[in-house]
Design a protein around this motif. Structure first.
Motif, PDB file in Angstrom:
ATOM      1  N   THR A   1      16.800   7.653  46.859  1.00 14.23           N
ATOM      2  CA  THR A   1      15.749   8.451  46.255  1.00 14.23           C
ATOM      3  C   THR A   1      15.515   9.674  47.108  1.00 14.23           C
ATOM      4  O   THR A   1      15.626   9.623  48.324  1.00 14.23           O
ATOM      5  N   SER A   2      15.169  10.803  46.462  1.00 18.25           N
ATOM      6  CA  SER A   2      15.059  12.062  47.192  1.00 18.25           C
ATOM      7  C   SER A   2      13.726  12.765  47.013  1.00 18.25           C
ATOM      8  O   SER A   2      13.557  13.883  47.465  1.00 18.25           O
ATOM      9  N   SER A   3      12.763  12.140  46.342  1.00 18.40           N
ATOM     10  CA  SER A   3      11.486  12.812  46.122  1.00 18.40           C
ATOM     11  C   SER A   3      10.713  12.937  47.419  1.00 18.40           C
ATOM     12  O   SER A   3      10.874  12.151  48.347  1.00 18.40           O
ATOM     13  N   SER A   4       9.851  13.960  47.493  1.00 17.65           N
ATOM     14  CA  SER A   4       9.045  14.163  48.690  1.00 17.65           C
ATOM     15  C   SER A   4       8.130  12.972  48.921  1.00 17.65           C
ATOM     16  O   SER A   4       7.847  12.602  50.063  1.00 17.65           O
ATOM     17  N   LEU A   5       7.649  12.368  47.820  1.00 13.73           N
ATOM     18  CA  LEU A   5       6.732  11.239  47.973  1.00 13.73           C
ATOM     19  C   LEU A   5       7.425  10.097  48.691  1.00 13.73           C
ATOM     20  O   LEU A   5       6.849   9.426  49.534  1.00 13.73           O
ATOM     21  N   SER A   6       8.697   9.839  48.364  1.00 10.77           N
ATOM     22  CA  SER A   6       9.404   8.727  48.986  1.00 10.77           C
ATOM     23  C   SER A   6       9.675   8.987  50.454  1.00 10.77           C
ATOM     24  O   SER A   6       9.887   8.048  51.217  1.00 10.77           O
ATOM     25  N   ILE A   7       9.682  10.247  50.874  1.00 10.00           N
ATOM     26  CA  ILE A   7       9.948  10.570  52.272  1.00 10.00           C
ATOM     27  C   ILE A   7       8.875   9.976  53.175  1.00 10.00           C
ATOM     28  O   ILE A   7       9.172   9.467  54.259  1.00 10.00           O
ATOM     29  N   SER A   8       7.614  10.015  52.746  1.00 16.21           N
ATOM     30  CA  SER A   8       6.544   9.421  53.542  1.00 16.21           C
ATOM     31  C   SER A   8       6.761   7.922  53.682  1.00 16.21           C
ATOM     32  O   SER A   8       6.489   7.339  54.741  1.00 16.21           O
ATOM     33  N   HIS A   9       7.283   7.282  52.631  1.00 20.59           N
ATOM     34  CA  HIS A   9       7.588   5.860  52.693  1.00 20.59           C
ATOM     35  C   HIS A   9       8.761   5.603  53.641  1.00 20.59           C
ATOM     36  O   HIS A   9       8.772   4.608  54.372  1.00 20.59           O
TER      37      HIS A   9
ATOM     38  N   GLN B   1      -2.802  26.849  40.099  1.00 22.34           N
ATOM     39  CA  GLN B   1      -3.783  25.970  40.742  1.00 22.34           C
ATOM     40  C   GLN B   1      -3.324  24.517  40.696  1.00 22.34           C
ATOM     41  O   GLN B   1      -3.498  23.765  41.662  1.00 22.34           O
ATOM     42  N   ASN B   2      -2.728  24.141  39.594  1.00 22.11           N
ATOM     43  CA  ASN B   2      -2.275  22.766  39.428  1.00 22.11           C
ATOM     44  C   ASN B   2      -1.173  22.408  40.429  1.00 22.11           C
ATOM     45  O   ASN B   2      -1.229  21.354  41.086  1.00 22.11           O
ATOM     46  N   VAL B   3      -0.177  23.295  40.575  1.00 21.37           N
ATOM     47  CA  VAL B   3       0.916  22.998  41.510  1.00 21.37           C
ATOM     48  C   VAL B   3       0.435  23.060  42.955  1.00 21.37           C
ATOM     49  O   VAL B   3       0.944  22.338  43.819  1.00 21.37           O
ATOM     50  N   LEU B   4      -0.560  23.900  43.232  1.00 24.48           N
ATOM     51  CA  LEU B   4      -1.130  23.952  44.581  1.00 24.48           C
ATOM     52  C   LEU B   4      -1.853  22.647  44.924  1.00 24.48           C
ATOM     53  O   LEU B   4      -1.762  22.142  46.049  1.00 24.48           O
ATOM     54  N   GLU B   5      -2.578  22.114  43.947  1.00 25.83           N
ATOM     55  CA  GLU B   5      -3.269  20.838  44.172  1.00 25.83           C
ATOM     56  C   GLU B   5      -2.265  19.718  44.447  1.00 25.83           C
ATOM     57  O   GLU B   5      -2.466  18.892  45.345  1.00 25.83           O
ATOM     58  N   LYS B   6      -1.184  19.708  43.694  1.00 22.16           N
ATOM     59  CA  LYS B   6      -0.157  18.687  43.907  1.00 22.16           C
ATOM     60  C   LYS B   6       0.515  18.866  45.263  1.00 22.16           C
ATOM     61  O   LYS B   6       0.854  17.890  45.935  1.00 22.16           O
ATOM     62  N   LEU B   7       0.703  20.129  45.669  1.00 25.59           N
ATOM     63  CA  LEU B   7       1.310  20.395  46.969  1.00 25.59           C
ATOM     64  C   LEU B   7       0.433  19.866  48.092  1.00 25.59           C
ATOM     65  O   LEU B   7       0.924  19.212  49.018  1.00 25.59           O
ATOM     66  N   GLU B   8      -0.871  20.142  48.019  1.00 28.52           N
ATOM     67  CA  GLU B   8      -1.774  19.677  49.065  1.00 28.52           C
ATOM     68  C   GLU B   8      -1.782  18.156  49.148  1.00 28.52           C
ATOM     69  O   GLU B   8      -1.827  17.576  50.247  1.00 28.52           O
ATOM     70  N   SER B   9      -1.733  17.499  48.006  1.00 26.16           N
ATOM     71  CA  SER B   9      -1.689  16.045  47.994  1.00 26.16           C
ATOM     72  C   SER B   9      -0.395  15.534  48.623  1.00 26.16           C
ATOM     73  O   SER B   9      -0.396  14.563  49.397  1.00 26.16           O
ATOM     74  N   ARG B  10       0.723  16.198  48.313  1.00 20.02           N
ATOM     75  CA  ARG B  10       2.005  15.777  48.863  1.00 20.02           C
ATOM     76  C   ARG B  10       2.061  16.011  50.372  1.00 20.02           C
ATOM     77  O   ARG B  10       2.622  15.203  51.123  1.00 20.02           O
ATOM     78  N   ILE B  11       1.475  17.113  50.822  1.00 19.49           N
ATOM     79  CA  ILE B  11       1.436  17.389  52.261  1.00 19.49           C
ATOM     80  C   ILE B  11       0.684  16.293  52.993  1.00 19.49           C
ATOM     81  O   ILE B  11       1.085  15.855  54.076  1.00 19.49           O
ATOM     82  N   GLU B  12      -0.407  15.836  52.412  1.00 18.77           N
ATOM     83  CA  GLU B  12      -1.166  14.742  53.028  1.00 18.77           C
ATOM     84  C   GLU B  12      -0.305  13.489  53.161  1.00 18.77           C
ATOM     85  O   GLU B  12      -0.354  12.799  54.191  1.00 18.77           O
ATOM     86  N   ASP B  13       0.492  13.194  52.129  1.00 18.83           N
ATOM     87  CA  ASP B  13       1.384  12.034  52.181  1.00 18.83           C
ATOM     88  C   ASP B  13       2.403  12.183  53.311  1.00 18.83           C
ATOM     89  O   ASP B  13       2.652  11.238  54.071  1.00 18.83           O
ATOM     90  N   LEU B  14       2.988  13.372  53.421  1.00 13.15           N
ATOM     91  CA  LEU B  14       3.998  13.598  54.448  1.00 13.15           C
ATOM     92  C   LEU B  14       3.388  13.565  55.846  1.00 13.15           C
ATOM     93  O   LEU B  14       3.992  13.026  56.784  1.00 13.15           O
TER      94      LEU B  14
ATOM     95  N   GLU C   1       0.837  11.881  56.786  1.00 13.91           N
ATOM     96  CA  GLU C   1       0.557  10.484  57.105  1.00 13.91           C
ATOM     97  C   GLU C   1       1.839   9.769  57.535  1.00 13.91           C
ATOM     98  O   GLU C   1       1.829   8.982  58.491  1.00 13.91           O
ATOM     99  N   GLY C   2       2.946  10.072  56.847  1.00 16.18           N
ATOM    100  CA  GLY C   2       4.219   9.460  57.213  1.00 16.18           C
ATOM    101  C   GLY C   2       4.673   9.877  58.604  1.00 16.18           C
ATOM    102  O   GLY C   2       5.186   9.062  59.375  1.00 16.18           O
ATOM    103  N   ILE C   3       4.476  11.152  58.937  1.00 11.53           N
ATOM    104  CA  ILE C   3       4.852  11.639  60.272  1.00 11.53           C
ATOM    105  C   ILE C   3       3.995  10.980  61.347  1.00 11.53           C
ATOM    106  O   ILE C   3       4.488  10.603  62.411  1.00 11.53           O
ATOM    107  N   GLU C   4       2.703  10.813  61.061  1.00  7.72           N
ATOM    108  CA  GLU C   4       1.823  10.164  62.025  1.00  7.72           C
ATOM    109  C   GLU C   4       2.252   8.719  62.261  1.00  7.72           C
ATOM    110  O   GLU C   4       2.183   8.214  63.395  1.00  7.72           O
ATOM    111  N   PHE C   5       2.714   8.036  61.198  1.00  5.84           N
ATOM    112  CA  PHE C   5       3.239   6.684  61.351  1.00  5.84           C
ATOM    113  C   PHE C   5       4.392   6.694  62.352  1.00  5.84           C
ATOM    114  O   PHE C   5       4.456   5.879  63.266  1.00  5.84           O
TER     115      PHE C   5
END
Length: 279
Positions: free
Chosen positions: A38-46, A256-269, A271-275
């Motif tokens: 899988t290559s999605s940004s969301l899966s990268i945090s996992h 605005q919509n894509v910016l909101e999704k970007l900010e949410s994805r950044i938070e996921d990433l 968190e993954g880096i902090e792990f």
């Protein structure tokens, strides 16, 4: 990126009589490799979280008496030193990625605030858009440099299994496996942040053209494989083009919509880096 290591995890024998941590290491490594499909940004945090679990398992293996003995016997060998030092270099890469995410998130937040103040209009947001895109250029440059550094880490191990005892071979193979999968996960992280430029280096305007000069359905399909970082880049470039050229309008609320999704994805990433950094 790094070619899959030629070492076989099942050969690991620290200690000679299999320790319960060995099957756990095998399982975590196989699970992490499977996630590479899988290559999605969301899966990268996992993947980063899974990488931390793998490193935790390795840390426990390193505490075993036989492993400590092996380390003591070969502590001055070049390959062992390189593999042990590699973890520090990987943490430096994580720090670079974290700084890039923080910078992008701050500029995205400022742009979001500007769009809200403009009540959905395009007037008065040009400065923030330009600042965001300028910031993205710096981030992409930093990601490309970090990716080159990762490439420089590949195949640095000069270890030769000749005339080595089985415990030493198993120990080095284990660390090499971990380094290889770590490089792969971090490459995915850096490439996601950098966007399409890390893969084929097209210009921003070529990406815009791809979206605005085809049918809507084709545009949606083309955007489907893009990361949130790329979608924001394209949306902003299209917004600028709309102000100077006669093209199909992309409403500001879409930006605005894509910016909101970007900010949410950044938070996921983040968190993954902090792990991973908590190893």
């Amino acid at each position: 990126m790094a070619t899959k290591a030629q070492y076989h995890v099942q050969s690991i024998s620290l200690p000679s009589r299999p320790h319960p941590l060995i099957p756990e290491f095998d399982e975590r490594l196989c699970r992490l490799r499977a996630s590479q499909a899988t290559s999605s940004s969301l899966s990268i945090s996992h993947k980063l979280s899974g990488l931390k679990d793998l490193h935790d398992c390795v840390d426990n293996l390193l505490l075993l008496p036989l492993t400590q003995q092996t380390l003591a016997q070969h502590r001055h060998e070049k390959c062992v030193d390189e593999l042990l030092d590699g973890s520090l270099r990987l943490l430096d890469v994580c720090g670079t990625a974290k700084d890039a995410l923080l910078q992008t998130r701050e500029h995205a937040h400022e742009l979001q605030s500007s769009l809200r103040r403009s009540h959905g209009g395009e007037n008065g947001i040009s400065t923030e858009v330009e600042e965001y895109l300028t910031s993205r250029k710096k981030v992409k440059k930093a990601m490309h440099k970090a990716l080159r550094n990762l490439t420089g880490m590949e195949n640095k191990c000069s270890f030769s299994p000749l005339n080595k005892d089985p415990e030493t071979i198993s120990f080095v193979c284990m660390l090499k496996e971990v380094e290889t999968v770590s490089l792969t996960v971090l490459e995915s992280l850096l490439s996601s942040i950098a966007g399409a430029a890390a893969r084929s280096k097209p210009s921003s305007w070529s990406l815009v053209s791809k979206l605005i000069h085809h049918k809507r359905v084709a545009c949606e399909e083309a955007a489907g494989d893009l990361s949130e970082f790329e979608k924001v880049d394209i949306s902003l470039c299209t917004l600028i083009a709309h102000k100077t050229k006669s093209v199909n309008q992309m409403p500001v609320d879409n930006v605005q919509n894509v910016l909101e999704k970007l900010e949410s994805r950044i938070e996921d990433l983040e968190e993954g880096i902090e792990f991973y950094q908590s190893i």
